[in-house]
Design an enzyme around this catalytic site. Structure first.
Site, PDB file in Angstrom:
ATOM      1  N   LYS A 170      -6.426  -9.160  31.855  1.00 58.82           N
ATOM      2  CA  LYS A 170      -6.198  -9.343  30.414  1.00 58.82           C
ATOM      3  C   LYS A 170      -4.724  -9.629  30.140  1.00 58.82           C
ATOM      4  O   LYS A 170      -4.387 -10.522  29.357  1.00 58.82           O
ATOM      5  CB  LYS A 170      -6.643  -8.092  29.647  1.00 58.82           C
ATOM      6  CG  LYS A 170      -8.162  -7.956  29.579  1.00 58.82           C
ATOM      7  CD  LYS A 170      -8.617  -6.595  29.060  1.00 58.82           C
ATOM      8  CE  LYS A 170     -10.133  -6.472  29.175  1.00 58.82           C
ATOM      9  NZ  LYS A 170     -10.664  -5.163  28.802  1.00 58.82           N
ATOM     10  N   GLN A 218      -8.089   0.528  27.391  1.00 59.42           N
ATOM     11  CA  GLN A 218      -9.134   0.242  28.374  1.00 59.42           C
ATOM     12  C   GLN A 218     -10.053   1.454  28.538  1.00 59.42           C
ATOM     13  O   GLN A 218      -9.586   2.565  28.804  1.00 59.42           O
ATOM     14  CB  GLN A 218      -8.491  -0.137  29.724  1.00 59.42           C
ATOM     15  CG  GLN A 218      -9.484  -0.530  30.788  1.00 59.42           C
ATOM     16  CD  GLN A 218     -10.241  -1.824  30.440  1.00 59.42           C
ATOM     17  OE1 GLN A 218      -9.663  -2.789  29.944  1.00 59.42           O
ATOM     18  NE2 GLN A 218     -11.534  -1.843  30.709  1.00 59.42           N
ATOM     19  N   ASP A 228     -10.626  -5.540  19.957  1.00 58.54           N
ATOM     20  CA  ASP A 228     -11.847  -5.336  20.758  1.00 58.54           C
ATOM     21  C   ASP A 228     -13.082  -5.286  19.852  1.00 58.54           C
ATOM     22  O   ASP A 228     -14.211  -5.399  20.332  1.00 58.54           O
ATOM     23  CB  ASP A 228     -11.755  -3.992  21.514  1.00 58.54           C
ATOM     24  CG  ASP A 228     -11.506  -4.187  23.009  1.00 58.54           C
ATOM     25  OD1 ASP A 228     -11.782  -5.287  23.515  1.00 58.54           O
ATOM     26  OD2 ASP A 228     -11.045  -3.221  23.649  1.00 58.54           O
TER      27      ASP A 228
END
Ligand code: NAP
Length: 287
Positions: free
Chosen positions: A52, A96, A119
């Site tokens: 990412k 994460q 997200d």
């Protein structure tokens, strides 16, 4: 049978995103910034966040990489997220998951400001998605819709079957497929569904997100169906340098003989998840 090349689609979209980043920089002097927080050193999580961060830099964005020890407390992590909420250089915050067991996922997600929730995991964004308001769409489900479109299928009036009802994949995919602008008819299957094959054999599109290899096999498909394989499973393999190989939730060999199009694992959904994260970060910086 067509392979739906997620890497290719991701590359096309990342080119558009990089161009968008350049114009935002030159026209408004704004560089989109993404903060990526990793707590602990789970090997799969390390490889996800590294990918990412790399993609973020390649798109010309600012990547703020924050690595915290596994013993970080929930209060410390929440305080850090709140600090980033106030930081004008940061337009997107990603923690994460999973975080270590002593930290609640919910407490951390709830701390992220909805306007920086790239997200698309906060209850505010999920709610907005469900009622069709402007929001950040969750990255994997959004990438899945793009992959189906890229396969050439017009979803209007089609029957889509989703296997798996997690909050991050199955449920939001089913919600996006059934939106009026997409207009598919959706069946959502899970471990409580007695005969999944009965539904998949009638499906024009099958999205499988169960986290279990061979959940979908060729005999469960209608000829010509589009298969989106979300699963990422590590199978021990002594012939590989890392000692394992990745397989999806669909049995590629049998499914590819019946399907009209299928995503490979790796190289299907994975690259699109990261791409839609960049998409949301750019969108956040534009707002
Ligand atoms: P999850 O939270 O474990 O949810 C799995 C879902 O599948 C659950 O709803 C479960 O049903 C259902 N399920 C499990 N086995 C089943 C079976 N045999 N038949 C029918 N339903 C079954 O997993 P997730 O987070 O959604 O992820 C699913 C897979 O996608 C994993 O392999 C994950 O690594 C992968 N993934 C990939 C990406 C990417 O970017 N490539 C992103 C996210 C996830 P119950 O609710 O009844 O337990």
């Amino acid at each position: 049978m067509k392979i739906i090349d997620g890497k290719q689609l991701a590359q096309n979209l990342r080119g558009e995103i990089a161009a968008g980043v350049e114009s935002l920089k030159s026209e408004k002097g704004v560089t989109p910034g993404l903060a990526v927080i990793l707590v602990g050193d789970n090997p799969a999580s390390v490889s996800y966040v590294t990918a990412k961060e790399k993609a973020c830099r390649e798109a010309g964005m600012l990547s703020r990489e924050i690595r915290l020890p596994a013993e970080t407390t929930e209060a410390e992590l929440v305080a850090l997220v709140k600090e980033l909420n106030e930081d004008p250089a940061i337009h997107g915050i990603l923690v994460q998951l999973p975080v270590p067991k002593h930290i609640s996922d919910k407490a951390v997600i709830d701390a992220i400001a909805p306007e920086k929730d790239v997200d698309g995991f906060t209850p505010v964004n999920v709610g907005r998605m469900m009622i069709g308001e402007r929001c950040f769409l969750p990255c994997t489900p959004h990438g899945i819709i793009k992959l189906i479109e890229f396969s050439g299928m017009d979803l209007k009036g089609k029957h889509a079957v989703v296997i798996g009802r997690s909050n991050i994949v199955g449920k939001p995919v089913a919600a996006l497929l059934s939106r009026k602008e997409t207009n598919a008819t959706v069946t959502l299957c899970h471990t409580g569904t007695p005969d999944i094959a009965k539904f998949t054999r009638e499906a024009d599109v099958v999205v499988v997100a169960a986290g279990r290899p061979n959940t979908l096999t060729g005999d469960m498909l209608k000829p010509g169906a589009v298969v989106i394989d979300v699963g990422v499973n590590r199978i021990p393999d002594a012939t590989k340098p890392k000692g394992f190989r990745l397989v999806g939730d669909a049995d590629f060999e049998s499914c590819s003989k019946v399907a009209g199009a299928i995503t490979p694992v790796p190289g299907g959904v994975g690259p699109m998840t990261i791409t839609m994260l960049l998409w949301n970060t750019l969108e956040s910086a534009r707002r």
